[in-house]
Motif scaffolding. Structure first.
Motif, PDB file in Angstrom:
ATOM      1  N   THR A  23      38.407  42.428  31.023  1.00 22.45           N
ATOM      2  CA  THR A  23      38.603  42.385  32.470  1.00 22.45           C
ATOM      3  C   THR A  23      38.699  43.795  33.040  1.00 22.45           C
ATOM      4  O   THR A  23      38.826  44.772  32.292  1.00 22.45           O
ATOM      5  CB  THR A  23      39.908  41.629  32.817  1.00 22.45           C
ATOM      6  N   ARG A  69      42.674  34.342  35.730  1.00 24.46           N
ATOM      7  CA  ARG A  69      41.651  34.165  36.766  1.00 24.46           C
ATOM      8  C   ARG A  69      40.450  33.354  36.315  1.00 24.46           C
ATOM      9  O   ARG A  69      39.699  32.860  37.140  1.00 24.46           O
ATOM     10  CB  ARG A  69      41.179  35.528  37.254  1.00 24.46           C
ATOM     11  N   ARG A  70      40.264  33.259  35.011  1.00 19.32           N
ATOM     12  CA  ARG A  70      39.093  32.561  34.502  1.00 19.32           C
ATOM     13  C   ARG A  70      39.404  32.027  33.106  1.00 19.32           C
ATOM     14  O   ARG A  70      40.272  32.575  32.419  1.00 19.32           O
ATOM     15  CB  ARG A  70      37.883  33.496  34.450  1.00 19.32           C
ATOM     16  N   SER A  79      36.418  29.628  36.930  1.00 25.18           N
ATOM     17  CA  SER A  79      37.265  30.630  37.566  1.00 25.18           C
ATOM     18  C   SER A  79      37.991  29.997  38.745  1.00 25.18           C
ATOM     19  O   SER A  79      37.702  28.863  39.141  1.00 25.18           O
ATOM     20  CB  SER A  79      36.415  31.807  38.056  1.00 25.18           C
TER      21      SER A  79
END
Length: 155
Positions: free
Chosen positions: A49, A91-92, A106
């Motif tokens: 990320t 987030r995902r 997501s």
């Protein structure tokens, strides 16, 4: 509703031996904030990320990626995914079939799912899409009666 109905199946991923610079270019080019990381055989081995890029040092994606990745299957209920993303503050989440990456879900996929649900108030039929259908597929009520559903995913 199951994950297979809302997941992004054209997943952008990166190989674990990719350079940090190459992976950062992929993030920037596609305007995304994280990538699944796969090995040469295509198996999921991690997730990288924006946070990893700015907080860790290394030469390859394998040096900075998170390895303990939470994943789901295509059969996972959308409500479960919603709770997972919220409770784990992620987030995902990658979608796997065995050890193969087949999709990703997501927060934005959940938002799209909410935005694309229309309900026929006559019979309760839920129709997905950016616009209300011309008529209800079940009771044939006209487009004008459809309302936008505001319930949370999976409810």
């Amino acid at each position: 509703m199951q994950v297979r109905e809302i997941m992004t199946s054209d997943v952008i991923s990166v190989l674990e031996d990719s350079t940090i610079e190459d992976a950062a270019r992929v993030l920037a080019r596609h305007r995304i904030s994280g990538l699944p990381v796969v090995n040469a055989a295509g198996a999921l081995v991690g997730l990288v990320t924006e946070y990893d890029f700015i907080s860790k040092q290394g030469n390859t994606v394998a040096d900075i990626m998170s390895r303990g990745v939470i994943s789901i299957t295509e059969d996972t209920n959308v409500e479960e995914v919603s709770h997972l993303l919220a409770n784990r503050r992620i987030r995902r989440v990658p979608v796997l079939r065995g050890d193969r990456l087949v999709g990703i879900v997501s927060r934005s996929d959940l938002i799209k799912q909410i935005a694309m649900r229309w309900v026929c108030p006559v019979c309760g039929e839920v129709v997905r899409g950016p616009d209300a259908p011309e008529q209800c597929p079940r009771c044939h009520a006209p487009k004008s009666v459809f309302t936008h559903e505001t319930m949370h995913p999976g409810m």
